[in-house]
Design a protein around this motif. Sequence first.
Motif, mmCIF file in Angstrom:
data_model
loop_
_atom_site.group_PDB
_atom_site.id
_atom_site.type_symbol
_atom_site.label_atom_id
_atom_site.label_comp_id
_atom_site.label_asym_id
_atom_site.label_seq_id
_atom_site.Cartn_x
_atom_site.Cartn_y
_atom_site.Cartn_z
ATOM 1 N N ARG A 84 103.320 51.775 77.125
ATOM 2 C CA ARG A 84 103.447 53.179 76.684
ATOM 3 C C ARG A 84 102.756 54.116 77.679
ATOM 4 N N ASP A 106 101.947 57.921 76.887
ATOM 5 C CA ASP A 106 100.976 58.309 75.862
ATOM 6 C C ASP A 106 99.575 58.367 76.465
ATOM 7 N N ASP A 155 96.454 61.980 67.513
ATOM 8 C CA ASP A 155 97.892 62.003 67.197
ATOM 9 C C ASP A 155 98.458 63.408 67.034
#
Length: 103
Positions: free
Chosen positions: A45, A48, A102
Amino acid sequence: MRAILLAPGPVARAVGFGAPKREERWMLAQPRDVRRSYVAAVVDRPEDPNAQERWMLMQTDEVRLSYVEDVLARDPASPPELAWMLRQSRKVRTSYVREVLDI
């Protein structure tokens, strides 16, 4: 690096002996399932920016505390708030991930 992280324990540990960074040596000494989860959550990922921090915060007590002792405690430049957060309860860590990382 992905292949080394997914390698069997003896291979990863052997490579870890020659790793230049304490953090890399620590990771390569972890059980294969921990390294595999790191690959899935972080290495796979790259888009991210919080993946590594999120992954570490959601690890078991054993994994997090070994990182604090084996990596952070031996690095005088390590900010103390990192170790503090890794020592928090799952509830606190989950809240931090949800409400800070998040967003």
